[in-house]
Design a protein around this motif. Structure first.
Motif, PDB file in Angstrom:
ATOM      1  N   PRO A 189      66.751  69.416 -22.167  1.00 58.14           N
ATOM      2  CA  PRO A 189      66.595  68.471 -20.933  1.00 58.14           C
ATOM      3  C   PRO A 189      67.765  67.771 -20.594  1.00 58.14           C
ATOM      4  O   PRO A 189      68.494  67.117 -21.710  1.00 58.14           O
ATOM      5  CB  PRO A 189      65.455  67.548 -21.480  1.00 58.14           C
ATOM      6  CG  PRO A 189      64.927  68.310 -22.806  1.00 58.14           C
ATOM      7  CD  PRO A 189      66.172  69.089 -23.168  1.00 58.14           C
ATOM      8  N   LEU A 190      68.175  67.507 -19.217  1.00 57.36           N
ATOM      9  CA  LEU A 190      69.329  66.630 -18.845  1.00 57.36           C
ATOM     10  C   LEU A 190      68.902  65.407 -18.127  1.00 57.36           C
ATOM     11  O   LEU A 190      68.191  65.730 -17.131  1.00 57.36           O
ATOM     12  CB  LEU A 190      70.161  67.611 -18.338  1.00 57.36           C
ATOM     13  CG  LEU A 190      71.782  67.026 -17.813  1.00 57.36           C
ATOM     14  CD1 LEU A 190      72.479  66.486 -19.221  1.00 57.36           C
ATOM     15  CD2 LEU A 190      72.737  68.016 -17.121  1.00 57.36           C
ATOM     16  N   VAL A 191      69.325  64.350 -18.522  1.00 57.83           N
ATOM     17  CA  VAL A 191      69.186  62.999 -17.833  1.00 57.83           C
ATOM     18  C   VAL A 191      70.366  62.503 -17.364  1.00 57.83           C
ATOM     19  O   VAL A 191      71.445  62.388 -17.973  1.00 57.83           O
ATOM     20  CB  VAL A 191      68.428  62.096 -18.737  1.00 57.83           C
ATOM     21  CG1 VAL A 191      68.097  60.498 -17.791  1.00 57.83           C
ATOM     22  CG2 VAL A 191      67.072  62.452 -19.517  1.00 57.83           C
ATOM     23  N   ASP A 219      65.384  64.768 -27.692  1.00 55.53           N
ATOM     24  CA  ASP A 219      66.108  66.162 -27.700  1.00 55.53           C
ATOM     25  C   ASP A 219      67.090  66.242 -26.351  1.00 55.53           C
ATOM     26  O   ASP A 219      67.764  67.131 -26.196  1.00 55.53           O
ATOM     27  CB  ASP A 219      65.584  67.281 -27.930  1.00 55.53           C
ATOM     28  CG  ASP A 219      64.413  67.919 -26.834  1.00 55.53           C
ATOM     29  OD1 ASP A 219      64.209  66.607 -26.126  1.00 55.53           O
ATOM     30  OD2 ASP A 219      63.891  68.819 -26.975  1.00 55.53           O
ATOM     31  N   ALA A 220      66.953  65.143 -25.412  1.00 58.86           N
ATOM     32  CA  ALA A 220      67.559  65.383 -24.278  1.00 58.86           C
ATOM     33  C   ALA A 220      69.343  65.047 -24.587  1.00 58.86           C
ATOM     34  O   ALA A 220      69.530  64.338 -25.392  1.00 58.86           O
ATOM     35  CB  ALA A 220      67.015  64.186 -23.111  1.00 58.86           C
ATOM     36  N   TRP A 221      69.753  65.383 -23.490  1.00 59.03           N
ATOM     37  CA  TRP A 221      71.300  64.944 -23.271  1.00 59.03           C
ATOM     38  C   TRP A 221      71.376  64.319 -22.174  1.00 59.03           C
ATOM     39  O   TRP A 221      70.636  64.287 -21.217  1.00 59.03           O
ATOM     40  CB  TRP A 221      71.989  66.413 -23.267  1.00 59.03           C
ATOM     41  CG  TRP A 221      72.278  67.004 -24.206  1.00 59.03           C
ATOM     42  CD1 TRP A 221      71.181  67.836 -25.058  1.00 59.03           C
ATOM     43  CD2 TRP A 221      73.680  67.804 -25.122  1.00 59.03           C
ATOM     44  NE1 TRP A 221      71.895  68.687 -26.419  1.00 59.03           N
ATOM     45  CE2 TRP A 221      73.030  68.267 -26.086  1.00 59.03           C
ATOM     46  CE3 TRP A 221      74.859  67.566 -24.599  1.00 59.03           C
ATOM     47  CZ2 TRP A 221      73.946  68.945 -26.919  1.00 59.03           C
ATOM     48  CZ3 TRP A 221      75.778  68.136 -25.352  1.00 59.03           C
ATOM     49  CH2 TRP A 221      75.317  68.936 -26.628  1.00 59.03           C
ATOM     50  N   PHE A 222      72.569  63.459 -22.026  1.00 59.57           N
ATOM     51  CA  PHE A 222      72.635  62.443 -20.781  1.00 59.57           C
ATOM     52  C   PHE A 222      74.154  62.710 -20.424  1.00 59.57           C
ATOM     53  O   PHE A 222      75.216  62.958 -20.905  1.00 59.57           O
ATOM     54  CB  PHE A 222      72.515  61.172 -21.653  1.00 59.57           C
ATOM     55  CG  PHE A 222      71.141  60.870 -22.212  1.00 59.57           C
ATOM     56  CD1 PHE A 222      70.069  60.228 -21.317  1.00 59.57           C
ATOM     57  CD2 PHE A 222      70.752  61.324 -23.424  1.00 59.57           C
ATOM     58  CE1 PHE A 222      68.956  60.045 -21.849  1.00 59.57           C
ATOM     59  CE2 PHE A 222      69.694  61.240 -23.775  1.00 59.57           C
ATOM     60  CZ  PHE A 222      68.646  60.418 -23.197  1.00 59.57           C
ATOM     61  N   VAL A 288      63.818  65.419  -7.685  1.00 61.67           N
ATOM     62  CA  VAL A 288      64.145  65.107  -9.090  1.00 61.67           C
ATOM     63  C   VAL A 288      63.687  63.781  -9.431  1.00 61.67           C
ATOM     64  O   VAL A 288      63.785  62.802  -8.601  1.00 61.67           O
ATOM     65  CB  VAL A 288      65.698  64.786  -9.311  1.00 61.67           C
ATOM     66  CG1 VAL A 288      65.869  64.537 -10.979  1.00 61.67           C
ATOM     67  CG2 VAL A 288      66.311  66.216  -9.223  1.00 61.67           C
ATOM     68  N   PRO A 289      62.648  63.759 -10.548  1.00 64.11           N
ATOM     69  CA  PRO A 289      62.062  62.322 -10.624  1.00 64.11           C
ATOM     70  C   PRO A 289      62.865  61.113 -10.914  1.00 64.11           C
ATOM     71  O   PRO A 289      64.286  61.455 -11.542  1.00 64.11           O
ATOM     72  CB  PRO A 289      61.295  62.635 -12.125  1.00 64.11           C
ATOM     73  CG  PRO A 289      61.160  64.197 -11.911  1.00 64.11           C
ATOM     74  CD  PRO A 289      62.213  64.442 -11.339  1.00 64.11           C
ATOM     75  N   VAL A 290      62.442  59.998 -10.463  1.00 67.69           N
ATOM     76  CA  VAL A 290      63.590  58.831 -10.496  1.00 67.69           C
ATOM     77  C   VAL A 290      63.134  57.752 -11.243  1.00 67.69           C
ATOM     78  O   VAL A 290      61.969  57.518 -11.269  1.00 67.69           O
ATOM     79  CB  VAL A 290      63.988  58.576  -9.143  1.00 67.69           C
ATOM     80  CG1 VAL A 290      64.805  57.088  -9.042  1.00 67.69           C
ATOM     81  CG2 VAL A 290      64.601  59.245  -8.291  1.00 67.69           C
ATOM     82  N   ILE A 291      63.984  57.112 -12.325  1.00 65.72           N
ATOM     83  CA  ILE A 291      63.978  56.043 -12.906  1.00 65.72           C
ATOM     84  C   ILE A 291      64.933  54.899 -12.327  1.00 65.72           C
ATOM     85  O   ILE A 291      66.108  55.379 -12.335  1.00 65.72           O
ATOM     86  CB  ILE A 291      63.787  55.968 -14.371  1.00 65.72           C
ATOM     87  CG1 ILE A 291      62.936  57.079 -14.813  1.00 65.72           C
ATOM     88  CG2 ILE A 291      63.814  54.792 -15.102  1.00 65.72           C
ATOM     89  CD1 ILE A 291      63.125  57.182 -16.490  1.00 65.72           C
ATOM     90  N   ALA A 292      64.481  53.776 -12.041  1.00 64.22           N
ATOM     91  CA  ALA A 292      65.538  52.736 -11.300  1.00 64.22           C
ATOM     92  C   ALA A 292      65.222  51.198 -11.869  1.00 64.22           C
ATOM     93  O   ALA A 292      64.112  51.007 -12.131  1.00 64.22           O
ATOM     94  CB  ALA A 292      65.395  52.898  -9.810  1.00 64.22           C
ATOM     95  N   LEU A 327      59.707  61.968 -19.672  1.00 62.11           N
ATOM     96  CA  LEU A 327      60.048  63.490 -20.170  1.00 62.11           C
ATOM     97  C   LEU A 327      58.757  64.079 -21.056  1.00 62.11           C
ATOM     98  O   LEU A 327      58.588  65.020 -20.978  1.00 62.11           O
ATOM     99  CB  LEU A 327      61.241  63.331 -21.345  1.00 62.11           C
ATOM    100  CG  LEU A 327      62.837  63.099 -20.920  1.00 62.11           C
ATOM    101  CD1 LEU A 327      63.720  62.807 -21.907  1.00 62.11           C
ATOM    102  CD2 LEU A 327      63.055  64.235 -20.050  1.00 62.11           C
ATOM    103  N   ALA A 328      58.169  63.191 -21.610  1.00 63.42           N
ATOM    104  CA  ALA A 328      56.760  63.785 -22.002  1.00 63.42           C
ATOM    105  C   ALA A 328      55.614  63.737 -21.149  1.00 63.42           C
ATOM    106  O   ALA A 328      54.671  64.172 -21.406  1.00 63.42           O
ATOM    107  CB  ALA A 328      56.270  62.753 -23.206  1.00 63.42           C
TER     108      ALA A 328
END
Length: 368
Positions: A189-191, A219-222, A288-292, A327-328
């Motif tokens: 998973p990439l954030v 387990d995500a990468w950023f 793409v889902p957004v977090i802000a 992510l979950a």
């Protein structure tokens, strides 16, 4: 609305190449087909000069060293006369103070653009540059407009024109070479945050949140996509907090639709109020889902629990928690992404922006 040919001069004294500067060259490029020919005046050696020339646009290097700079004013006057400029669109403080008085002397209508949401100074000079020295104020969001009205600028003088998005570029994009370039596993998973690396965009907050998420078992990468003056600060955060192997700095990239197609989540950790963020709208266009961050201006498109998950600014723990939660919860993430996509499709496309800007330019040429 295409009519007779118009000639517009854009001035920009910013040293960066972010959403504001890219909007200028995009507008210049796209309005040419509608009979609006534009030229740019910007500081020597700045990235916007190179970007404009790469796109085949006319760009002049003007010092723009300080307000009312005589050398810059003389050069801008020559540009205005040479290109028979009909409208000036001034995008920043120094260039406004150099260009607007010259345009006034030549009888050219003036637009003072405002791309950021932090309040203007409550001073005579601000009231002059947004008052008698301009005919209209163009903001990139309703929140910016409201802030100007609170400072005494008449609402009737202000037009809000958010930056438009070429939807098709993001809808059809497939993942590109980002993962291969940075050594990111194809299944991880990439954030990512896609924005100029500047303090007010919170790249260090993003980096700290990524460290927290990894420490809490993600387990995500950023990835941070963009470059700018805050890069060294982010590098210090990574050196002090670790996990640099899974938190990547991609630098400036042109393949943004392909980058977004690779992301599981898009983040914008802004620390101050701003205009309608182009990165958020691009993420919405790409579904793409957004977090802000909760911020004035940003909240026009990153609408809490409708089109985005929103968190307090400057709070890496809250940002990390939101990342882990979305992510979950893939169904909730998809709900937000679908609503964001519909928001941009219905009101924030490039066509919407071009229609409003053309109406503004042509309206200034009509007899009072």
């Amino acid at each position: 609305m295409t009519g007779t040919s118009l000639h517009v001069l854009h001035t920009e004294s910013s040293p960066s190449l972010g959403g504001q500067e890219l909007r200028i060259v995009l507008e210049m490029e796209a309005l040419a087909a509608r009979g609006i020919d534009s030229v740019l005046a910007a500081r020597p050696g700045t990235p916007i000069i190179a970007e404009a020339r790469q796109r085949g646009l006319t760009a002049y290097e003007v010092p723009l060293r300080f307000n009312l700079d005589p050398a810059s004013m003389w050069q801008l006057g020559r540009i205005m006369r040479r290109h028979r400029i009909d409208v000036l669109n001034a995008h920043n403080s120094k260039d406004s103070w150099c260009a607007a008085p010259v345009a006034r002397l030549l009888g050219i209508p003036v637009i003072r653009a405002r791309h950021i949401a932090n309040p203007i100074r409550d001073s005579r000079s601000s009231k002059l540059i947004y008052g008698p020295l301009c005919d209209a104020v163009m903001t990139t969001g309703e929140g910016i407009k409201a802030g100007l009205v609170r400072r005494g600028i008449p609402a009737r003088k202000i037009v809000s024109v958010p930056t438009g998005i070429r939807m098709e570029s993001f809808i059809s994009a497939q993942p590109g070479s980002l993962r291969q370039d940075l050594g990111i596993p194809p299944e991880a998973p990439l954030v990512g945050q896609v924005a100029v690396l500047r303090g007010d965009r919170g790249p260090d907050i993003f980096a700290r949140a990524a460290q927290i998420a990894i420490e809490q078992g993600s387990d995500a990468w950023f990835v941070l996509v963009g470059d700018g003056p805050a890069r060294s600060k982010v590098e210090r955060v990574l050196a002090e907090g670790g996990h640099g192997d899974r938190i990547k700095l991609a630098g400036f990239r042109r393949d943004i639709p392909q980058v977004l197609a690779d992301l599981r989540l898009f983040v914008l950790a802004s620390t101050i109020s701003e205009g309608v963020a182009q990165g958020v709208m691009q993420a919405h266009a790409a579904s793409v889902p957004v977090i802000a961050s909760h911020q004035i201006g940003l909240d026009e498109v990153a609408i809490a629990d409708r089109t985005a998950r929103c968190v307090p600014a400057k709070d890496p723990q809250a940002l990390a928690t939101a990342i882990l939660d979305l992510l979950a919860q893939p169904e909730e993430a998809q709900r937000l992404a679908s609503a964001g996509h519909a928001l941009v499709r219905d009101g924030y496309t490039l066509e919407h922006m071009l229609n409003k800007m053309e109406a503004l330019y042509r309206g200034l040429m009509e007899p009072a």
